[in-house]
Structures are given as C-alpha cells and as structure tokens.
Design a protein around this motif. Structure first.
Motif, PDB file in Angstrom:
ATOM      1  N   LEU A 124     -28.105  20.545 -25.816  1.00  0.00           N
ATOM      2  CA  LEU A 124     -27.892  19.191 -25.321  1.00  0.00           C
ATOM      3  C   LEU A 124     -28.415  18.141 -26.294  1.00  0.00           C
ATOM      4  O   LEU A 124     -27.854  17.040 -26.371  1.00  0.00           O
ATOM      5  CB  LEU A 124     -28.576  19.039 -23.956  1.00  0.00           C
ATOM      6  N   ALA A 125     -29.454  18.446 -27.053  1.00  0.00           N
ATOM      7  CA  ALA A 125     -30.105  17.452 -27.915  1.00  0.00           C
ATOM      8  C   ALA A 125     -29.120  16.763 -28.849  1.00  0.00           C
ATOM      9  O   ALA A 125     -29.127  15.531 -28.981  1.00  0.00           O
ATOM     10  CB  ALA A 125     -31.230  18.111 -28.718  1.00  0.00           C
ATOM     11  N   GLY A 126     -28.260  17.537 -29.519  1.00  0.00           N
ATOM     12  CA  GLY A 126     -27.315  16.948 -30.458  1.00  0.00           C
ATOM     13  C   GLY A 126     -26.312  16.042 -29.780  1.00  0.00           C
ATOM     14  O   GLY A 126     -25.939  14.991 -30.318  1.00  0.00           O
ATOM     15  N   ILE A 127     -25.862  16.427 -28.599  1.00  0.00           N
ATOM     16  CA  ILE A 127     -24.898  15.610 -27.860  1.00  0.00           C
ATOM     17  C   ILE A 127     -25.544  14.293 -27.437  1.00  0.00           C
ATOM     18  O   ILE A 127     -24.928  13.227 -27.530  1.00  0.00           O
ATOM     19  CB  ILE A 127     -24.379  16.393 -26.644  1.00  0.00           C
ATOM     20  N   LEU A 128     -26.796  14.356 -26.987  1.00  0.00           N
ATOM     21  CA  LEU A 128     -27.493  13.132 -26.596  1.00  0.00           C
ATOM     22  C   LEU A 128     -27.622  12.168 -27.767  1.00  0.00           C
ATOM     23  O   LEU A 128     -27.455  10.954 -27.603  1.00  0.00           O
ATOM     24  CB  LEU A 128     -28.880  13.477 -26.046  1.00  0.00           C
ATOM     25  N   ARG A 129     -27.914  12.687 -28.961  1.00  0.00           N
ATOM     26  CA  ARG A 129     -28.036  11.816 -30.133  1.00  0.00           C
ATOM     27  C   ARG A 129     -26.710  11.122 -30.432  1.00  0.00           C
ATOM     28  O   ARG A 129     -26.674   9.925 -30.739  1.00  0.00           O
ATOM     29  CB  ARG A 129     -28.490  12.627 -31.349  1.00  0.00           C
ATOM     30  N   GLU A 130     -25.608  11.873 -30.364  1.00  0.00           N
ATOM     31  CA  GLU A 130     -24.301  11.286 -30.643  1.00  0.00           C
ATOM     32  C   GLU A 130     -23.966  10.178 -29.654  1.00  0.00           C
ATOM     33  O   GLU A 130     -23.486   9.110 -30.029  1.00  0.00           O
ATOM     34  CB  GLU A 130     -23.221  12.363 -30.586  1.00  0.00           C
ATOM     35  N   VAL A 131     -24.195  10.455 -28.365  1.00  0.00           N
ATOM     36  CA  VAL A 131     -23.823   9.482 -27.337  1.00  0.00           C
ATOM     37  C   VAL A 131     -24.742   8.266 -27.393  1.00  0.00           C
ATOM     38  O   VAL A 131     -24.287   7.121 -27.253  1.00  0.00           O
ATOM     39  CB  VAL A 131     -23.869  10.140 -25.946  1.00  0.00           C
ATOM     40  N   ALA A 132     -26.038   8.478 -27.615  1.00  0.00           N
ATOM     41  CA  ALA A 132     -26.980   7.363 -27.679  1.00  0.00           C
ATOM     42  C   ALA A 132     -26.612   6.398 -28.795  1.00  0.00           C
ATOM     43  O   ALA A 132     -26.861   5.186 -28.701  1.00  0.00           O
ATOM     44  CB  ALA A 132     -28.397   7.880 -27.866  1.00  0.00           C
ATOM     45  N   ALA A 133     -26.009   6.904 -29.869  1.00  0.00           N
ATOM     46  CA  ALA A 133     -25.637   6.052 -31.002  1.00  0.00           C
ATOM     47  C   ALA A 133     -24.575   5.022 -30.635  1.00  0.00           C
ATOM     48  O   ALA A 133     -24.372   4.051 -31.376  1.00  0.00           O
ATOM     49  CB  ALA A 133     -25.148   6.919 -32.160  1.00  0.00           C
ATOM     50  N   LEU A 134     -23.902   5.194 -29.500  1.00  0.00           N
ATOM     51  CA  LEU A 134     -22.902   4.219 -29.066  1.00  0.00           C
ATOM     52  C   LEU A 134     -23.545   2.937 -28.553  1.00  0.00           C
ATOM     53  O   LEU A 134     -22.872   1.903 -28.452  1.00  0.00           O
ATOM     54  CB  LEU A 134     -22.023   4.816 -27.956  1.00  0.00           C
ATOM     55  N   VAL A 135     -24.833   2.996 -28.211  1.00  0.00           N
ATOM     56  CA  VAL A 135     -25.535   1.841 -27.660  1.00  0.00           C
ATOM     57  C   VAL A 135     -26.315   1.139 -28.768  1.00  0.00           C
ATOM     58  O   VAL A 135     -27.017   1.809 -29.527  1.00  0.00           O
ATOM     59  CB  VAL A 135     -26.504   2.284 -26.540  1.00  0.00           C
ATOM     60  N   PRO A 136     -26.204  -0.184 -28.898  1.00  0.00           N
ATOM     61  CA  PRO A 136     -27.003  -0.892 -29.900  1.00  0.00           C
ATOM     62  C   PRO A 136     -28.487  -0.550 -29.753  1.00  0.00           C
ATOM     63  O   PRO A 136     -28.994  -0.425 -28.630  1.00  0.00           O
ATOM     64  CB  PRO A 136     -26.737  -2.367 -29.581  1.00  0.00           C
ATOM     65  N   ALA A 137     -29.175  -0.398 -30.874  1.00  0.00           N
ATOM     66  CA  ALA A 137     -30.554   0.091 -30.859  1.00  0.00           C
ATOM     67  C   ALA A 137     -31.465  -0.752 -29.980  1.00  0.00           C
ATOM     68  O   ALA A 137     -32.340  -0.215 -29.277  1.00  0.00           O
ATOM     69  CB  ALA A 137     -31.090   0.158 -32.282  1.00  0.00           C
ATOM     70  N   HIS A 138     -31.289  -2.096 -29.983  1.00  0.00           N
ATOM     71  CA  HIS A 138     -32.199  -2.953 -29.218  1.00  0.00           C
ATOM     72  C   HIS A 138     -31.959  -2.861 -27.711  1.00  0.00           C
ATOM     73  O   HIS A 138     -32.780  -3.341 -26.921  1.00  0.00           O
ATOM     74  CB  HIS A 138     -32.067  -4.410 -29.679  1.00  0.00           C
ATOM     75  N   ARG A 139     -30.853  -2.227 -27.302  1.00  0.00           N
ATOM     76  CA  ARG A 139     -30.570  -2.074 -25.869  1.00  0.00           C
ATOM     77  C   ARG A 139     -30.743  -0.631 -25.397  1.00  0.00           C
ATOM     78  O   ARG A 139     -30.546  -0.351 -24.223  1.00  0.00           O
ATOM     79  CB  ARG A 139     -29.131  -2.525 -25.572  1.00  0.00           C
ATOM     80  N   ARG A 140     -31.108   0.254 -26.280  1.00  0.00           N
ATOM     81  CA  ARG A 140     -31.091   1.688 -26.007  1.00  0.00           C
ATOM     82  C   ARG A 140     -32.444   2.207 -25.541  1.00  0.00           C
ATOM     83  O   ARG A 140     -33.476   1.885 -26.107  1.00  0.00           O
ATOM     84  CB  ARG A 140     -30.667   2.429 -27.275  1.00  0.00           C
ATOM     85  N   ARG A 141     -32.417   3.039 -24.498  1.00  0.00           N
ATOM     86  CA  ARG A 141     -33.576   3.788 -24.035  1.00  0.00           C
ATOM     87  C   ARG A 141     -33.119   5.228 -23.834  1.00  0.00           C
ATOM     88  O   ARG A 141     -32.246   5.481 -23.017  1.00  0.00           O
ATOM     89  CB  ARG A 141     -34.127   3.224 -22.723  1.00  0.00           C
ATOM     90  N   ALA A 142     -33.683   6.150 -24.582  1.00  0.00           N
ATOM     91  CA  ALA A 142     -33.243   7.547 -24.489  1.00  0.00           C
ATOM     92  C   ALA A 142     -34.460   8.473 -24.505  1.00  0.00           C
ATOM     93  O   ALA A 142     -35.382   8.274 -25.293  1.00  0.00           O
ATOM     94  CB  ALA A 142     -32.301   7.892 -25.642  1.00  0.00           C
ATOM     95  N   ARG A 143     -34.419   9.456 -23.617  1.00  0.00           N
ATOM     96  CA  ARG A 143     -35.517  10.410 -23.561  1.00  0.00           C
ATOM     97  C   ARG A 143     -35.025  11.705 -22.923  1.00  0.00           C
ATOM     98  O   ARG A 143     -34.288  11.686 -21.937  1.00  0.00           O
ATOM     99  CB  ARG A 143     -36.695   9.852 -22.768  1.00  0.00           C
ATOM    100  N   ALA A 144     -35.428  12.826 -23.483  1.00  0.00           N
ATOM    101  CA  ALA A 144     -35.097  14.136 -22.922  1.00  0.00           C
ATOM    102  C   ALA A 144     -36.331  15.023 -22.990  1.00  0.00           C
ATOM    103  O   ALA A 144     -37.057  15.004 -23.991  1.00  0.00           O
ATOM    104  CB  ALA A 144     -33.941  14.786 -23.685  1.00  0.00           C
TER     105      ALA A 144
END
Length: 244
Positions: A109-129
């Motif tokens: 799942l880790a690689g998929i999460l990285r790809e999808v998170a990249a669709l969100v501008p960095a200043h609006r992104r919150r990601a954690r697994a």
C-alpha cells in the motif's frame, strides 16, 4: 497510476453490478452509455493532473530541484500511459471493453499512497499510514483508482484551500483507508453512496465507480462527519496477508 489495472478493475466492477446473462449463458455486454460516461469521468483525472504538472514545470517563480523534476516527469508519464490505455480500450469497441482482464496484481500500500498523495498540493496535504498498513499488499490497480477518485472528489468538492487527508491503518474490521476534507456531509453525498445505479450525467459517478471497485474486493465504503468540521470517506478492505 497504471491505467491498465484501473480500467480492468472498473470493468470487473461493471460485471459485478450488472450480472445479466444472455440466452447462451454468456455475460451480456455492458451498457454502452454507462461505459462512455465512465470513460469520460476517468479522463478528467489524468487530464487535470497533467495540467497541474505542466503548470508546475512552467512556473518561473518556483525553483525545482532535480528530484522535483524527476518526480513530475514520472507522474506525467504514468498519467499519459493511463490516457493511452483509456483511448485504446475505448476505440476497441464495447465488446472489447468487457473482456475479462488478468488477475489483479497485489502491491504494498505504501507506494500507492505516495502516488495518490502527490495529486494534492503539498501545503494542503496530510498523509499518514501505520507501518502495518503501509506494508499490506492490496489489489494495486483497483485500490489506486479508488483512492484517486476519492482524492479528486475532495479536491473538486471540498473548500478551495482546505486540508485533504489520506490515512491508512489496520483495524479489527480490516484495512482502513480514509480520505478527508473540510467539506460537509450533505444529501447529495449520502444519496451517491446509497444509489444502486449511477444517476444520469456525471454527478455522483466517481463515488459509484469507487463502490463497484471496492465491492469487487469484498470491501465497503462508509462516510463519517468530522468535528469541528469536515467529512471522511472510509474504505474498508479485507486484509490479504497475515503479515498485516
């Protein structure tokens, strides 16, 4: 995003949602109008992503590192591959679109999460697994497409400058994937999550696609109100490996 897996997953979802069979026992062709609407919907994500990526490359106010450029190039290549796959299958005709694809490959799942998170501008992104969730193998194409659709939905319908979250954990109920934004739970969202068939037009089609893909893997989709504000769409998937 690897387009061939996402499209195959969508088509498997159609067959699950429309199990009608012809007189000879073979599966009846999927509704051409529905397929056309789904293809139009799925075109929006790669087109909007490519637009954002090329805008980033052309922005003279932002100094990009070599790593930034490599990442943008990789994402642009993957989106172009996705578009090519959609075009190839669309021009092959309706009957070609319902040919069963190869079994879905699993990936951490880790690689998929990285790809999808990249669709969100960095200043609006919150990601954690959690470590367990990140290592879990998941059906790569379907899971990627589910998360892409949910994130695109949050970008499209949430507040313009709101935070978007992408979280993963392992619970007693299985693997939990959460996509959050600072919007609200309204009647249109609840209706889209309950509707057995897609409505006419594009409204709610992305969530209908998500439900078909998740159901194909034995999972479920849930909505939660967040406090003090916000909405979370949760995908619960069965755990595929005892190591999770």
């Amino acid at each position: 995003m690897r387009g061939r897996h996402g499209l195959r997953g969508l088509l498997r979802g159609f067959r699950r949602a429309h199990p009608k069979r012809g007189e000879d026992g073979a599966s009846a062709p999927t509704d051409p109008e529905l397929l056309l609407r789904v293809l139009c919907h799925e075109f929006r994500t790669p087109v909007s992503t490519l637009t954002s990526l090329t805008r980033a490359l052309a922005d003279d106010r932002r100094e990009l590192t070599g790593a930034d450029r490599r990442e943008i190039t990789r994402l642009a290549r993957d989106q172009a591959v996705h578009l090519q796959a959609l075009l190839r299958h669309a021009t092959a005709g309706t009957r070609a679109l319902v040919v069963p694809g190869a079994p879905e490959e699993a990936a951490p799942l880790a690689g998929i999460l990285r790809e999808v998170a990249a669709l969100v501008p960095a200043h609006r992104r919150r990601a954690r697994a959690t470590r367990r969730a990140a290592a879990c193998p998941v059906p790569a194409g379907r899971t990627r497409q589910v998360l892409v659709n949910l994130v695109e939905n949050a970008l499209r319908h949430g507040p313009a400058d709101g935070q978007i979250g992408l979280y993963a954990s392992v619970r007693r109920t299985g693997l939990s994937l959460l996509v959050t934004d600072e919007g609200r739970v309204d009647g249109a969202l609840l209706e889209a999550l309950r509707r057995p068939e897609p409505a006419a037009g594009m409204s709610g089609l992305g969530l209908w696609i998500v439900r078909q893909l998740v159901a194909a893997d034995g999972g479920t989709v849930h909505v939660h109100r967040l406090r003090p504000r916000g909405v979370a769409l949760e995908v619960r998937l069965p755990v595929l490996s005892p190591a999770c």
